[in-house]
Motif scaffolding. Structure first.
Motif, PDB file in Angstrom:
ATOM      1  N   SER A  24       0.834  -1.190   0.000  1.00  0.00           N
ATOM      2  CA  SER A  24       0.000   0.000   0.000  1.00  0.00           C
ATOM      3  C   SER A  24       0.881   1.257   0.000  1.00  0.00           C
ATOM      4  CB  SER A  24      -0.886  -0.005   1.242  1.00  0.00           C
ATOM      5  OG  SER A  24      -1.531   1.233   1.399  1.00  0.00           O
ATOM      6  N   GLY A  25       0.347   2.330  -0.541  1.00  0.00           N
ATOM      7  CA  GLY A  25       1.065   3.603  -0.526  1.00  0.00           C
ATOM      8  C   GLY A  25       1.248   4.168   0.869  1.00  0.00           C
ATOM      9  N   TRP A  26       0.439   3.676   1.804  1.00  0.00           N
ATOM     10  CA  TRP A  26       0.558   4.129   3.185  1.00  0.00           C
ATOM     11  C   TRP A  26       1.874   3.706   3.828  1.00  0.00           C
ATOM     12  CZ3 TRP A  26      -2.321   7.786   5.140  1.00  0.00           C
ATOM     13  CH2 TRP A  26      -3.572   8.034   4.590  1.00  0.00           C
ATOM     14  N   TRP A  27       2.583   2.766   3.210  1.00  0.00           N
ATOM     15  CA  TRP A  27       3.883   2.352   3.739  1.00  0.00           C
ATOM     16  C   TRP A  27       4.882   3.511   3.725  1.00  0.00           C
ATOM     17  CZ3 TRP A  27       5.791  -1.562   6.421  1.00  0.00           C
ATOM     18  CH2 TRP A  27       5.035  -2.728   6.513  1.00  0.00           C
ATOM     19  N   GLN A  28       4.597   4.565   2.996  1.00  0.00           N
ATOM     20  CA  GLN A  28       5.492   5.728   2.980  1.00  0.00           C
ATOM     21  C   GLN A  28       5.627   6.351   4.367  1.00  0.00           C
ATOM     22  OE1 GLN A  28       5.223   8.448  -0.502  1.00  0.00           O
ATOM     23  NE2 GLN A  28       3.337   7.302  -0.846  1.00  0.00           N
ATOM     24  N   LEU A  29       4.609   6.178   5.183  1.00  0.00           N
ATOM     25  CA  LEU A  29       4.652   6.766   6.523  1.00  0.00           C
ATOM     26  C   LEU A  29       5.717   6.140   7.411  1.00  0.00           C
ATOM     27  CD1 LEU A  29       0.842   7.206   7.250  1.00  0.00           C
ATOM     28  CD2 LEU A  29       2.504   8.937   6.533  1.00  0.00           C
ATOM     29  N   ILE A  30       6.191   4.950   7.047  1.00  0.00           N
ATOM     30  CA  ILE A  30       7.255   4.329   7.838  1.00  0.00           C
ATOM     31  C   ILE A  30       8.545   5.156   7.740  1.00  0.00           C
ATOM     32  CG2 ILE A  30       8.255   2.760   6.137  1.00  0.00           C
ATOM     33  CD1 ILE A  30       8.210   0.602   8.346  1.00  0.00           C
ATOM     34  N   GLY A  31       8.629   5.991   6.714  1.00  0.00           N
ATOM     35  CA  GLY A  31       9.783   6.873   6.563  1.00  0.00           C
ATOM     36  C   GLY A  31       9.900   7.908   7.664  1.00  0.00           C
ATOM     37  N   LEU A  32       8.847   8.087   8.445  1.00  0.00           N
ATOM     38  CA  LEU A  32       8.896   9.029   9.560  1.00  0.00           C
ATOM     39  C   LEU A  32       9.718   8.501  10.728  1.00  0.00           C
ATOM     40  CD1 LEU A  32       5.181  10.232   9.524  1.00  0.00           C
ATOM     41  CD2 LEU A  32       7.197  11.423   8.626  1.00  0.00           C
ATOM     42  N   ILE A  33       9.975   7.201  10.747  1.00  0.00           N
ATOM     43  CA  ILE A  33      10.823   6.612  11.784  1.00  0.00           C
ATOM     44  C   ILE A  33      12.280   6.886  11.390  1.00  0.00           C
ATOM     45  CG2 ILE A  33      11.535   4.481  12.932  1.00  0.00           C
ATOM     46  CD1 ILE A  33       8.766   3.335  12.200  1.00  0.00           C
ATOM     47  N   PRO A  34      13.032   7.541  12.243  1.00  0.00           N
ATOM     48  CA  PRO A  34      14.400   7.899  11.877  1.00  0.00           C
ATOM     49  C   PRO A  34      15.264   6.684  11.511  1.00  0.00           C
ATOM     50  CG  PRO A  34      13.747   9.027  13.881  1.00  0.00           C
ATOM     51  CD  PRO A  34      12.669   8.034  13.567  1.00  0.00           C
ATOM     52  N   LEU A  35      16.011   6.791  10.461  1.00  0.00           N
ATOM     53  CA  LEU A  35      16.976   5.836   9.930  1.00  0.00           C
ATOM     54  C   LEU A  35      16.365   4.499   9.519  1.00  0.00           C
ATOM     55  CD1 LEU A  35      19.941   5.538   9.175  1.00  0.00           C
ATOM     56  CD2 LEU A  35      20.314   4.530  11.417  1.00  0.00           C
ATOM     57  N   ILE A  36      15.725   3.807  10.431  1.00  0.00           N
ATOM     58  CA  ILE A  36      15.158   2.490  10.123  1.00  0.00           C
ATOM     59  C   ILE A  36      14.087   2.614   9.042  1.00  0.00           C
ATOM     60  CG2 ILE A  36      13.904   0.505  11.061  1.00  0.00           C
ATOM     61  CD1 ILE A  36      16.732   0.731  12.151  1.00  0.00           C
ATOM     62  N   GLY A  37      13.221   3.609   9.158  1.00  0.00           N
ATOM     63  CA  GLY A  37      12.158   3.809   8.183  1.00  0.00           C
ATOM     64  C   GLY A  37      12.704   4.069   6.792  1.00  0.00           C
ATOM     65  N   ALA A  38      13.748   4.881   6.684  1.00  0.00           N
ATOM     66  CA  ALA A  38      14.351   5.174   5.381  1.00  0.00           C
ATOM     67  C   ALA A  38      14.978   3.925   4.771  1.00  0.00           C
ATOM     68  CB  ALA A  38      15.393   6.279   5.531  1.00  0.00           C
ATOM     69  N   ILE A  39      15.595   3.108   5.591  1.00  0.00           N
ATOM     70  CA  ILE A  39      16.215   1.876   5.091  1.00  0.00           C
ATOM     71  C   ILE A  39      15.150   0.906   4.593  1.00  0.00           C
ATOM     72  CG2 ILE A  39      17.524  -0.172   5.777  1.00  0.00           C
ATOM     73  CD1 ILE A  39      19.098   1.709   7.687  1.00  0.00           C
TER      74      ILE A  39
END
Length: 64
Positions: A24-39
């Motif tokens: 889902s496109g909502w997975w983009q919100l995981i990017g708000l978690i520092p470092l781990i989300g971006a990875i």
């Protein structure tokens, strides 16, 4: 100013890539978690597309 103009198209492109990977496109919100989300997002973006999904066929699929 340029970043503001590219914000919505970037969200749309990332959602399209996640949909191609079967998420889902909502997975983009995981990017708000520092470092781990971006990875995690980076891994999702580079994964190969699933075969056929509700948005169409995989363009890299070999037709027989």
């Amino acid at each position: 100013m340029l970043a503001l103009g590219l914000f919505i198209p970037t969200i749309a492109i990332c959602a399209r890539r996640l949909h191609d990977a079967g998420r889902s496109g909502w997975w983009q919100l995981i990017g708000l978690i520092p470092l781990i989300g971006a990875i995690v997002l980076l891994v999702f973006y580079v994964l190969d597309s699933i075969g056929e999904n509700e948005y169409g066929a995989n363009p890299k699929a070999v037709e027989a």
